[in-house]
Design a protein around this motif. Structure first.
Motif, PDB file in Angstrom:
ATOM      1  N   ASP A 137       0.832  -1.205   0.000  1.00  0.00           N
ATOM      2  CA  ASP A 137       0.000   0.000   0.000  1.00  0.00           C
ATOM      3  C   ASP A 137       0.866   1.254   0.000  1.00  0.00           C
ATOM      4  O   ASP A 137       0.546   2.250  -0.661  1.00  0.00           O
ATOM      5  CB  ASP A 137      -0.942   0.009   1.206  1.00  0.00           C
ATOM      6  N   ILE A 138       1.961   1.217   0.741  1.00  0.00           N
ATOM      7  CA  ILE A 138       2.886   2.363   0.744  1.00  0.00           C
ATOM      8  C   ILE A 138       3.520   2.500  -0.631  1.00  0.00           C
ATOM      9  O   ILE A 138       3.620   3.615  -1.166  1.00  0.00           O
ATOM     10  CB  ILE A 138       3.959   2.214   1.836  1.00  0.00           C
ATOM     11  N   ALA A 139       3.956   1.396  -1.216  1.00  0.00           N
ATOM     12  CA  ALA A 139       4.572   1.440  -2.546  1.00  0.00           C
ATOM     13  C   ALA A 139       3.604   2.045  -3.569  1.00  0.00           C
ATOM     14  O   ALA A 139       3.995   2.890  -4.380  1.00  0.00           O
ATOM     15  CB  ALA A 139       5.003   0.043  -2.979  1.00  0.00           C
ATOM     16  N   ARG A 140       2.365   1.634  -3.510  1.00  0.00           N
ATOM     17  CA  ARG A 140       1.364   2.184  -4.444  1.00  0.00           C
ATOM     18  C   ARG A 140       1.154   3.669  -4.198  1.00  0.00           C
ATOM     19  O   ARG A 140       1.084   4.453  -5.144  1.00  0.00           O
ATOM     20  CB  ARG A 140       0.037   1.447  -4.298  1.00  0.00           C
ATOM     21  N   ALA A 141       1.025   4.061  -2.946  1.00  0.00           N
ATOM     22  CA  ALA A 141       0.785   5.469  -2.621  1.00  0.00           C
ATOM     23  C   ALA A 141       1.931   6.357  -3.093  1.00  0.00           C
ATOM     24  O   ALA A 141       1.707   7.482  -3.559  1.00  0.00           O
ATOM     25  CB  ALA A 141       0.576   5.632  -1.112  1.00  0.00           C
ATOM     26  N   LEU A 142       3.153   5.860  -2.994  1.00  0.00           N
ATOM     27  CA  LEU A 142       4.323   6.642  -3.385  1.00  0.00           C
ATOM     28  C   LEU A 142       4.683   6.467  -4.859  1.00  0.00           C
ATOM     29  O   LEU A 142       5.606   7.116  -5.345  1.00  0.00           O
ATOM     30  CB  LEU A 142       5.525   6.273  -2.512  1.00  0.00           C
ATOM     31  N   GLN A 143       3.969   5.547  -5.551  1.00  0.00           N
ATOM     32  CA  GLN A 143       4.238   5.275  -6.959  1.00  0.00           C
ATOM     33  C   GLN A 143       5.649   4.697  -7.145  1.00  0.00           C
ATOM     34  O   GLN A 143       6.352   5.024  -8.099  1.00  0.00           O
ATOM     35  CB  GLN A 143       4.094   6.556  -7.793  1.00  0.00           C
ATOM     36  N   TRP A 144       6.073   3.852  -6.213  1.00  0.00           N
ATOM     37  CA  TRP A 144       7.403   3.228  -6.260  1.00  0.00           C
ATOM     38  C   TRP A 144       7.280   1.790  -6.727  1.00  0.00           C
ATOM     39  O   TRP A 144       6.328   1.083  -6.390  1.00  0.00           O
ATOM     40  CB  TRP A 144       8.046   3.226  -4.882  1.00  0.00           C
ATOM     41  N   GLU A 145       8.285   1.332  -7.445  1.00  0.00           N
ATOM     42  CA  GLU A 145       8.392  -0.070  -7.825  1.00  0.00           C
ATOM     43  C   GLU A 145       8.698  -0.880  -6.567  1.00  0.00           C
ATOM     44  O   GLU A 145       9.261  -0.367  -5.593  1.00  0.00           O
ATOM     45  CB  GLU A 145       9.506  -0.264  -8.850  1.00  0.00           C
ATOM     46  N   LYS A 146       8.373  -2.162  -6.603  1.00  0.00           N
ATOM     47  CA  LYS A 146       8.596  -3.040  -5.446  1.00  0.00           C
ATOM     48  C   LYS A 146      10.057  -3.051  -5.023  1.00  0.00           C
ATOM     49  O   LYS A 146      10.355  -3.005  -3.824  1.00  0.00           O
ATOM     50  CB  LYS A 146       8.157  -4.470  -5.755  1.00  0.00           C
ATOM     51  N   SER A 147      10.974  -3.132  -5.982  1.00  0.00           N
ATOM     52  CA  SER A 147      12.391  -3.226  -5.623  1.00  0.00           C
ATOM     53  C   SER A 147      12.876  -1.953  -4.936  1.00  0.00           C
ATOM     54  O   SER A 147      13.614  -2.022  -3.959  1.00  0.00           O
ATOM     55  CB  SER A 147      13.247  -3.537  -6.848  1.00  0.00           C
ATOM     56  N   ARG A 148      12.460  -0.800  -5.433  1.00  0.00           N
ATOM     57  CA  ARG A 148      12.857   0.459  -4.787  1.00  0.00           C
ATOM     58  C   ARG A 148      12.325   0.495  -3.362  1.00  0.00           C
ATOM     59  O   ARG A 148      13.022   0.853  -2.425  1.00  0.00           O
ATOM     60  CB  ARG A 148      12.337   1.660  -5.569  1.00  0.00           C
ATOM     61  N   MET A 149      11.066   0.130  -3.209  1.00  0.00           N
ATOM     62  CA  MET A 149      10.439   0.134  -1.894  1.00  0.00           C
ATOM     63  C   MET A 149      11.176  -0.814  -0.949  1.00  0.00           C
ATOM     64  O   MET A 149      11.487  -0.449   0.194  1.00  0.00           O
ATOM     65  CB  MET A 149       8.969  -0.273  -2.031  1.00  0.00           C
ATOM     66  N   SER A 150      11.463  -2.000  -1.404  1.00  0.00           N
ATOM     67  CA  SER A 150      12.135  -2.992  -0.580  1.00  0.00           C
ATOM     68  C   SER A 150      13.505  -2.514  -0.124  1.00  0.00           C
ATOM     69  O   SER A 150      13.845  -2.594   1.066  1.00  0.00           O
ATOM     70  CB  SER A 150      12.265  -4.296  -1.356  1.00  0.00           C
ATOM     71  N   HIS A 151      14.284  -1.991  -1.046  1.00  0.00           N
ATOM     72  CA  HIS A 151      15.622  -1.506  -0.691  1.00  0.00           C
ATOM     73  C   HIS A 151      15.554  -0.309   0.252  1.00  0.00           C
ATOM     74  O   HIS A 151      16.330  -0.220   1.206  1.00  0.00           O
ATOM     75  CB  HIS A 151      16.412  -1.139  -1.944  1.00  0.00           C
ATOM     76  N   HIS A 152      14.631   0.585  -0.012  1.00  0.00           N
ATOM     77  CA  HIS A 152      14.549   1.773   0.839  1.00  0.00           C
ATOM     78  C   HIS A 152      14.085   1.412   2.255  1.00  0.00           C
ATOM     79  O   HIS A 152      14.641   1.905   3.238  1.00  0.00           O
ATOM     80  CB  HIS A 152      13.641   2.843   0.232  1.00  0.00           C
ATOM     81  N   ILE A 153      13.088   0.573   2.353  1.00  0.00           N
ATOM     82  CA  ILE A 153      12.616   0.161   3.682  1.00  0.00           C
ATOM     83  C   ILE A 153      13.729  -0.560   4.437  1.00  0.00           C
ATOM     84  O   ILE A 153      13.908  -0.354   5.642  1.00  0.00           O
ATOM     85  CB  ILE A 153      11.341  -0.709   3.576  1.00  0.00           C
ATOM     86  N   ALA A 154      14.504  -1.381   3.753  1.00  0.00           N
ATOM     87  CA  ALA A 154      15.626  -2.073   4.412  1.00  0.00           C
ATOM     88  C   ALA A 154      16.614  -1.065   4.998  1.00  0.00           C
ATOM     89  O   ALA A 154      17.107  -1.252   6.123  1.00  0.00           O
ATOM     90  CB  ALA A 154      16.328  -3.000   3.427  1.00  0.00           C
ATOM     91  N   ARG A 155      16.881   0.011   4.264  1.00  0.00           N
ATOM     92  CA  ARG A 155      17.785   1.047   4.792  1.00  0.00           C
ATOM     93  C   ARG A 155      17.165   1.763   6.002  1.00  0.00           C
ATOM     94  O   ARG A 155      17.845   2.076   6.974  1.00  0.00           O
ATOM     95  CB  ARG A 155      18.140   2.047   3.695  1.00  0.00           C
ATOM     96  N   MET A 156      15.866   1.998   5.935  1.00  0.00           N
ATOM     97  CA  MET A 156      15.192   2.664   7.056  1.00  0.00           C
ATOM     98  C   MET A 156      15.173   1.766   8.294  1.00  0.00           C
ATOM     99  O   MET A 156      15.286   2.256   9.421  1.00  0.00           O
ATOM    100  CB  MET A 156      13.773   3.079   6.653  1.00  0.00           C
ATOM    101  N   VAL A 157      15.025   0.459   8.094  1.00  0.00           N
ATOM    102  CA  VAL A 157      15.064  -0.493   9.205  1.00  0.00           C
ATOM    103  C   VAL A 157      16.440  -0.433   9.873  1.00  0.00           C
ATOM    104  O   VAL A 157      16.546  -0.373  11.104  1.00  0.00           O
ATOM    105  CB  VAL A 157      14.733  -1.927   8.727  1.00  0.00           C
ATOM    106  N   LYS A 158      17.495  -0.420   9.069  1.00  0.00           N
ATOM    107  CA  LYS A 158      18.857  -0.364   9.616  1.00  0.00           C
ATOM    108  C   LYS A 158      19.089   0.891  10.449  1.00  0.00           C
ATOM    109  O   LYS A 158      19.834   0.863  11.422  1.00  0.00           O
ATOM    110  CB  LYS A 158      19.893  -0.433   8.497  1.00  0.00           C
ATOM    111  N   ARG A 159      18.438   1.985  10.071  1.00  0.00           N
ATOM    112  CA  ARG A 159      18.595   3.244  10.814  1.00  0.00           C
ATOM    113  C   ARG A 159      17.607   3.365  11.972  1.00  0.00           C
ATOM    114  O   ARG A 159      17.591   4.361  12.676  1.00  0.00           O
ATOM    115  CB  ARG A 159      18.457   4.425   9.859  1.00  0.00           C
ATOM    116  N   GLY A 160      16.744   2.365  12.136  1.00  0.00           N
ATOM    117  CA  GLY A 160      15.821   2.355  13.255  1.00  0.00           C
ATOM    118  C   GLY A 160      14.596   3.232  13.095  1.00  0.00           C
ATOM    119  O   GLY A 160      13.912   3.535  14.074  1.00  0.00           O
TER     120      GLY A 160
END
Length: 155
Positions: A42-65
């Protein structure tokens, strides 16, 4: 105008609040819901992001807490992204500066009637974009080869 305005707002977010525009966008999506939790797709759709971009970005945000990921408690299949206390503090510090910058760089230079015209034009363009069969709706389900990888990595 759009590119210059967004470029300036992005630089201000980064320098004044130490948050990237992408982080800001995800955190806004999470603070727009009471529980601070939304489905990954739902976030990916709202932001108009591809799945891979969303996945990589969320992984970076998880690492930063800033966020955590988890399985859907309802069906155990869908992935959820949840804002953390740190993520909430980051967005709460950034929003007032961002609002002030939008006001100073854009809203202070248009009249209320010009803003109404822009809103009507924008709504009409967005309606037409939503009618198109192609686009961000490709964010439907991961390919079989990435599904396994995503499950093991969390999001």
């Amino acid at each position: 105008m759009h590119e210059r305005l967004m470029g300036r707002l992005s630089r201000l977010l980064q320098t004044e609040s130490n948050v990237s525009p992408a982080d800001f966008a995800v955190l806004v999506e999470l603070t727009d819901v009471p529980e601070g939790r939304r489905r990954f797709l739902d976030i990916a759709r709202a932001l108009q992001w591809e799945k891979s971009r969303m996945s990589h970005h969320i992984a970076r945000m998880v690492k930063r807490g800033l966020v955590v990921c988890g399985r859907s408690p309802e069906d155990g299949r869908g992935m959820f992204v949840v804002i953390t206390d740190k993520g909430r503090a980051v967005i709460e510090a950034a929003v007032p500066r961002h609002v002030e910058a939008v006001r100073r760089l854009f809203l202070d230079h248009v009249t209320p009637s010009e803003l109404q015209v822009l809103a009507r034009i924008s709504e009409r363009v967005v309606e037409k974009l939503d009618e198109e069969p192609t686009g961000p709706d490709r964010v439907a389900r991961p390919a079989p080869s990435t599904r396994h990888k995503r499950r093991s990595s969390g999001c």
